[in-house]
Design a protein around this motif. Structure first.
Motif, PDB file in Angstrom:
ATOM      1  N   LEU A 197      37.099  15.316   3.023  1.00 48.26           N
ATOM      2  CA  LEU A 197      36.246  14.666   4.022  1.00 48.26           C
ATOM      3  C   LEU A 197      36.751  13.237   4.172  1.00 48.26           C
ATOM      4  CD1 LEU A 197      32.637  15.803   3.024  1.00 48.26           C
ATOM      5  CD2 LEU A 197      34.049  16.645   4.914  1.00 48.26           C
ATOM      6  N   LYS A 198      36.683  12.723   5.397  1.00 47.91           N
ATOM      7  CA  LYS A 198      37.146  11.341   5.560  1.00 47.91           C
ATOM      8  C   LYS A 198      36.128  10.542   6.340  1.00 47.91           C
ATOM      9  CE  LYS A 198      39.909  12.011   9.765  1.00 47.91           C
ATOM     10  NZ  LYS A 198      41.130  11.628  10.470  1.00 47.91           N
ATOM     11  N   TRP A 199      36.056   9.253   6.038  1.00 47.27           N
ATOM     12  CA  TRP A 199      35.260   8.385   6.888  1.00 47.27           C
ATOM     13  C   TRP A 199      35.833   6.988   7.012  1.00 47.27           C
ATOM     14  CZ3 TRP A 199      32.542  10.969   2.929  1.00 47.27           C
ATOM     15  CH2 TRP A 199      32.138  10.210   1.858  1.00 47.27           C
ATOM     16  N   ALA A 200      35.570   6.453   8.224  1.00 52.27           N
ATOM     17  CA  ALA A 200      36.062   5.118   8.556  1.00 52.27           C
ATOM     18  C   ALA A 200      35.185   4.090   7.837  1.00 52.27           C
ATOM     19  CB  ALA A 200      35.999   4.915  10.057  1.00 52.27           C
ATOM     20  N   LEU A 201      35.807   2.990   7.403  1.00 53.34           N
ATOM     21  CA  LEU A 201      35.078   2.003   6.594  1.00 53.34           C
ATOM     22  C   LEU A 201      34.671   0.776   7.417  1.00 53.34           C
ATOM     23  CD1 LEU A 201      37.160   2.180   3.301  1.00 53.34           C
ATOM     24  CD2 LEU A 201      35.013   3.342   3.851  1.00 53.34           C
ATOM     25  N   TYR A 202      33.411   0.432   7.273  1.00 53.94           N
ATOM     26  CA  TYR A 202      32.826  -0.693   8.004  1.00 53.94           C
ATOM     27  C   TYR A 202      32.161  -1.644   7.024  1.00 53.94           C
ATOM     28  CZ  TYR A 202      33.085   1.958  12.394  1.00 53.94           C
ATOM     29  OH  TYR A 202      33.518   2.640  13.498  1.00 53.94           O
ATOM     30  N   ASP A 203      32.059  -2.913   7.407  1.00 50.36           N
ATOM     31  CA  ASP A 203      31.129  -3.816   6.718  1.00 50.36           C
ATOM     32  C   ASP A 203      30.609  -4.813   7.744  1.00 50.36           C
ATOM     33  OD1 ASP A 203      33.031  -5.800   6.977  1.00 50.36           O
ATOM     34  OD2 ASP A 203      33.291  -6.171   4.840  1.00 50.36           O
ATOM     35  N   LEU A 204      29.929  -5.843   7.257  1.00 49.37           N
ATOM     36  CA  LEU A 204      29.265  -6.771   8.170  1.00 49.37           C
ATOM     37  C   LEU A 204      29.244  -8.133   7.490  1.00 49.37           C
ATOM     38  CD1 LEU A 204      27.604  -6.702  10.852  1.00 49.37           C
ATOM     39  CD2 LEU A 204      25.582  -6.270   9.456  1.00 49.37           C
ATOM     40  N   PRO A 205      29.575  -9.212   8.204  1.00 48.94           N
ATOM     41  CA  PRO A 205      29.444 -10.533   7.569  1.00 48.94           C
ATOM     42  C   PRO A 205      27.990 -10.761   7.151  1.00 48.94           C
ATOM     43  CG  PRO A 205      30.620 -10.686   9.663  1.00 48.94           C
ATOM     44  CD  PRO A 205      30.079  -9.294   9.575  1.00 48.94           C
ATOM     45  N   PRO A 206      27.753 -11.580   6.122  1.00 46.37           N
ATOM     46  CA  PRO A 206      26.377 -11.790   5.641  1.00 46.37           C
ATOM     47  C   PRO A 206      25.441 -12.235   6.755  1.00 46.37           C
ATOM     48  CG  PRO A 206      27.957 -12.826   4.171  1.00 46.37           C
ATOM     49  CD  PRO A 206      28.745 -12.321   5.343  1.00 46.37           C
ATOM     50  N   LEU A 207      24.228 -11.676   6.754  1.00 44.23           N
ATOM     51  CA  LEU A 207      23.234 -12.025   7.769  1.00 44.23           C
ATOM     52  C   LEU A 207      22.434 -13.232   7.272  1.00 44.23           C
ATOM     53  CD1 LEU A 207      22.017  -8.386   8.463  1.00 44.23           C
ATOM     54  CD2 LEU A 207      23.543  -9.760   9.906  1.00 44.23           C
ATOM     55  N   ASN A 208      22.131 -14.146   8.157  1.00 44.85           N
ATOM     56  CA  ASN A 208      21.414 -15.361   7.740  1.00 44.85           C
ATOM     57  C   ASN A 208      19.969 -15.084   7.375  1.00 44.85           C
ATOM     58  OD1 ASN A 208      23.348 -17.298   7.645  1.00 44.85           O
ATOM     59  ND2 ASN A 208      23.319 -17.601   9.859  1.00 44.85           N
ATOM     60  N   ARG A 267      16.979  -2.766  15.228  1.00 36.48           N
ATOM     61  CA  ARG A 267      15.661  -3.130  15.763  1.00 36.48           C
ATOM     62  C   ARG A 267      15.360  -4.609  15.490  1.00 36.48           C
ATOM     63  NH1 ARG A 267      11.767  -4.980  16.790  1.00 36.48           N
ATOM     64  NH2 ARG A 267       9.652  -4.234  17.107  1.00 36.48           N
ATOM     65  N   LEU A 268      15.910  -5.146  14.387  1.00 30.71           N
ATOM     66  CA  LEU A 268      15.737  -6.570  14.064  1.00 30.71           C
ATOM     67  C   LEU A 268      16.785  -7.439  14.776  1.00 30.71           C
ATOM     68  CD1 LEU A 268      14.971  -6.091  10.267  1.00 30.71           C
ATOM     69  CD2 LEU A 268      13.422  -7.211  11.878  1.00 30.71           C
ATOM     70  N   LYS A 269      17.536  -6.795  15.656  1.00 37.43           N
ATOM     71  CA  LYS A 269      18.510  -7.470  16.527  1.00 37.43           C
ATOM     72  C   LYS A 269      19.703  -8.089  15.779  1.00 37.43           C
ATOM     73  CE  LYS A 269      15.549  -8.130  20.500  1.00 37.43           C
ATOM     74  NZ  LYS A 269      15.158  -6.752  20.362  1.00 37.43           N
ATOM     75  N   HIS A 270      20.076  -7.476  14.676  1.00 34.76           N
ATOM     76  CA  HIS A 270      21.288  -7.902  13.982  1.00 34.76           C
ATOM     77  C   HIS A 270      22.481  -7.178  14.588  1.00 34.76           C
ATOM     78  CE1 HIS A 270      19.111 -10.164  11.076  1.00 34.76           C
ATOM     79  NE2 HIS A 270      18.480  -9.127  10.564  1.00 34.76           N
ATOM     80  N   PRO A 271      23.682  -7.738  14.426  1.00 29.10           N
ATOM     81  CA  PRO A 271      24.869  -7.072  14.979  1.00 29.10           C
ATOM     82  C   PRO A 271      25.191  -5.764  14.253  1.00 29.10           C
ATOM     83  CG  PRO A 271      25.473  -9.085  13.801  1.00 29.10           C
ATOM     84  CD  PRO A 271      23.982  -9.023  13.799  1.00 29.10           C
ATOM     85  N   ALA A 272      25.976  -4.937  14.910  1.00 34.64           N
ATOM     86  CA  ALA A 272      26.390  -3.655  14.329  1.00 34.64           C
ATOM     87  C   ALA A 272      27.525  -3.900  13.328  1.00 34.64           C
ATOM     88  CB  ALA A 272      26.857  -2.728  15.435  1.00 34.64           C
ATOM     89  N   PRO A 273      27.729  -2.977  12.379  1.00 37.93           N
ATOM     90  CA  PRO A 273      28.846  -3.114  11.433  1.00 37.93           C
ATOM     91  C   PRO A 273      30.197  -3.155  12.153  1.00 37.93           C
ATOM     92  CG  PRO A 273      27.345  -1.366  10.754  1.00 37.93           C
ATOM     93  CD  PRO A 273      26.913  -1.794  12.114  1.00 37.93           C
ATOM     94  N   ASP A 290      17.886   2.161   5.252  1.00 41.23           N
ATOM     95  CA  ASP A 290      18.412   3.272   6.057  1.00 41.23           C
ATOM     96  C   ASP A 290      19.914   3.198   6.280  1.00 41.23           C
ATOM     97  OD1 ASP A 290      17.712   1.047   7.526  1.00 41.23           O
ATOM     98  OD2 ASP A 290      17.076   2.119   9.303  1.00 41.23           O
ATOM     99  N   GLY A 291      20.610   2.540   5.363  1.00 37.74           N
ATOM    100  CA  GLY A 291      22.053   2.710   5.279  1.00 37.74           C
ATOM    101  C   GLY A 291      22.874   1.954   6.313  1.00 37.74           C
ATOM    102  N   LEU A 292      24.165   2.299   6.331  1.00 34.46           N
ATOM    103  CA  LEU A 292      25.148   1.585   7.167  1.00 34.46           C
ATOM    104  C   LEU A 292      24.736   1.510   8.630  1.00 34.46           C
ATOM    105  CD1 LEU A 292      27.981   0.301   7.468  1.00 34.46           C
ATOM    106  CD2 LEU A 292      28.896   2.617   7.708  1.00 34.46           C
ATOM    107  N   TRP A 293      24.253   2.645   9.163  1.00 34.31           N
ATOM    108  CA  TRP A 293      23.918   2.682  10.597  1.00 34.31           C
ATOM    109  C   TRP A 293      22.418   2.485  10.796  1.00 34.31           C
ATOM    110  CZ3 TRP A 293      28.005   1.670  13.091  1.00 34.31           C
ATOM    111  CH2 TRP A 293      29.241   2.082  12.585  1.00 34.31           C
ATOM    112  N   PRO A 298      26.129  -4.094   4.275  1.00 34.65           N
ATOM    113  CA  PRO A 298      27.149  -3.046   4.089  1.00 34.65           C
ATOM    114  C   PRO A 298      28.444  -3.673   3.594  1.00 34.65           C
ATOM    115  CG  PRO A 298      26.745  -3.461   6.440  1.00 34.65           C
ATOM    116  CD  PRO A 298      25.728  -4.250   5.675  1.00 34.65           C
ATOM    117  N   MET A 299      29.101  -2.982   2.663  1.00 38.67           N
ATOM    118  CA  MET A 299      30.317  -3.554   2.082  1.00 38.67           C
ATOM    119  C   MET A 299      31.393  -2.489   1.934  1.00 38.67           C
ATOM    120  SD  MET A 299      28.913  -4.218  -1.780  1.00 38.67           S
ATOM    121  CE  MET A 299      27.634  -5.286  -1.186  1.00 38.67           C
ATOM    122  N   LEU A 300      32.627  -2.944   1.809  1.00 38.33           N
ATOM    123  CA  LEU A 300      33.734  -2.015   1.588  1.00 38.33           C
ATOM    124  C   LEU A 300      33.644  -1.507   0.144  1.00 38.33           C
ATOM    125  CD1 LEU A 300      36.399  -4.112   3.502  1.00 38.33           C
ATOM    126  CD2 LEU A 300      35.271  -2.010   4.255  1.00 38.33           C
TER     127      LEU A 300
END
Ligand SMILES: Cc1cc2nc3c(=O)[nH]c(=O)nc-3n(C[C@H](O)[C@H](O)[C@H](O)COP(=O)(O)OP(=O)(O)OC[C@H]3O[C@@H](n4cnc5c(N)ncnc54)[C@H](O)[C@@H]3O)c2cc1C
Length: 393
Positions: free
Chosen positions: A253-264, A152-158, A143-146, A280-282
């Motif tokens: 169209l523009k969008w802000a770029l997010y990623d997330l450090p690798p989840l364990n 729900r699995l309690k991982h941090p947000a991007p 279900d993508g970036l967001w 999620p990656m740049l």
């Protein structure tokens, strides 16, 4: 891929209709190899554009390197490098889904939660105001970036990475010949870079302009003002043809770029994540969708190996993917830094690119493009698949 491995699949998609996203996407050999093995090669070939090279340039228009793609990439990796309009890719996937009686697509269905049972799980969904629960043996959050399932699995947000991507699609006959060349063109400037390539048989040009920015609003559909974009491409460093090219689209169209450090640990029990939900990656390596496609191949293969133990299959899949997706996330971030260098650092980068030459630069991506797995389609069609590669699994 799951359906080809003998599973019945329900796709829960929140969008009530599938519309064409007006943008292109590059599909590198590690992804096209899987799509072809899945049986989509001929269907996609009708719509793709095969770029001959990645032409790297300075903001002032100087040529830095030309990384060969086209026949060279196909020969080297036994799979092509394609550029395609996202709508065409979506249409091909949708046709394959609709042609398969083991796949049900439920549009307008938003997943909100899930609960595990001793032998399976229930998924809480909503179709407008109506609750519409589903049940199954496993749940894959694609279900993508967001991702709702990631939270729900309690991982941090991007995390926001101080960059904004601007996108536009324009008719090829509205731009100068240089901008219609059958290449991916990558222009590097201080705090900004520009990528463009033809799609739709060369009739449209897909443009992505990336700028350093503090604008962090989540979402995909914010209208951007041309004047604001051009302010990031100052005439002091950007040549006139590039600025004139950026002035052509009337609609950005523009969008802000997010990623997330690798989840364990990605998932839990028979639940896992894939694609941007998982890692999620740049976009600076053009690999987000490619990684989702690789995930799908590995996940389907893993579930096919232990169909009676989905939890074990999910953990095997997660272990198989962690190192590679973390490496790609890191490489994308590193490109983001290198692309936007200024002053002396940019001079050194440019010197390196000039001296290295295109073929050497392509070889540096062998680890990425030459990746192979054994998609489950091989079970149905022996001999259709490329050799497995040690290391990632
Ligand atoms: C500027 C830019 C350029 C890029 N270029 C490339 C490129 O050239 N090559 C490449 O490989 N990648 C590229 N990417 C990355 C690529 O677009 C993404 O990585 C890819 O789309 C991720 O696919 P996904 O299926 O994981 O997520 P998405 O494409 O985001 O799909 C998620 C789906 O889940 C649905 N959904 C979300 N929440 C719910 C819910 N609760 N219930 C039901 N449905 C839900 C959404 O409606 C959506 O259909 C680029 C990205 C950007 C920003």
């Amino acid at each position: 891929m799951l359906a080809q491995s003998g599973f019945r699949v329900t796709l829960l998609e929140q969008a009530s209709q599938l519309s064409e996203t007006g943008a292109g996407i590059q599909l590198s050999p590690n992804a096209t190899r899987i799509l072809i093995a899945l049986g989509l090669g001929e269907r996609l070939r009708a719509d793709v554009f095969v770029p001959e090279a990645v032409a790297i340039k300075t903001a002032s228009g100087g040529r830095l390197a030309r990384i060969p793609l086209g026949d060279e990439a196909e020969r080297r990796y036994s799979a092509p490098y394609w550029a395609i309009h996202r709508g065409d890719l979506q249409a091909a996937l949708l046709e394959a889904v609709q042609a398969n009686p083991d796949i049900v697509l439920r549009l307008g269905t938003k997943v909100e939660d899930f609960v595990e049972h001793a032998n399976g799980l229930s998924v809480a969904c909503r179709q407008g105001a109506i609750a519409a629960d589903e049940h199954g043996i496993a749940l894959i959050g694609a279900d993508g970036l967001w991702s709702v399932l990631r939270s729900r699995l309690k991982h941090p947000a991007p995390e926001f990475r101080q960059r904004t991507a601007w996108r536009a699609l324009i008719p090829a006959d509205t731009v100068e010949e240089e901008f219609r060349a059958p290449e991916v063109q990558l222009w590097l400037g201080r705090n900004a870079h520009l990528v463009h390539y033809p799609v739709k048989g060369g009739t449209l040009i897909n443009i992505v302009a990336i700028v350093n920015d503090k604008w962090a609003e989540p979402g995909w559909n914010t209208e951007g003002k041309r004047e604001e974009l051009l302010a990031h491409f100052s005439p002091w460093s950007w040549c006139l043809p590039a600025r004139e090219f950026l002035a052509v689209p009337g609609h950005w169209l523009k969008w802000a770029l997010y990623d997330l450090p690798p989840l364990n640990v990605l998932g839990h029990g028979p639940v896992t994540l894939m694609g941007d939900a998982a890692h999620p990656m740049l976009p600076f390596l053009a690999q987000g969708a490619a990684m989702a496609i690789e995930d799908a191949a590995v996940l389907a293969d893993s579930l096919a190996r232990t169909p009676d133990d989905p939890a074990a299959a999910m953990r095997r899949y997660e272990r198989a993917r962690r190192k590679r997706t973390a490496q790609v996330q890191q490489a994308a971030r590193s490109n983001g830094r290198v692309y936007h260098l200024g002053a002396a650092e940019a001079v050194l980068r440019n010197l390196f690119l000039r001296l290295a030459g295109g073929k050497m630069l392509l070889r540096r991506y062998n680890w990425l493009y030459d990746w192979r797995t054994v998609p489950p389609g091989s079970i149905a069609r022996p001999g259709a698949l490329p050799r497995p590669q040690a290391g990632d699994e």
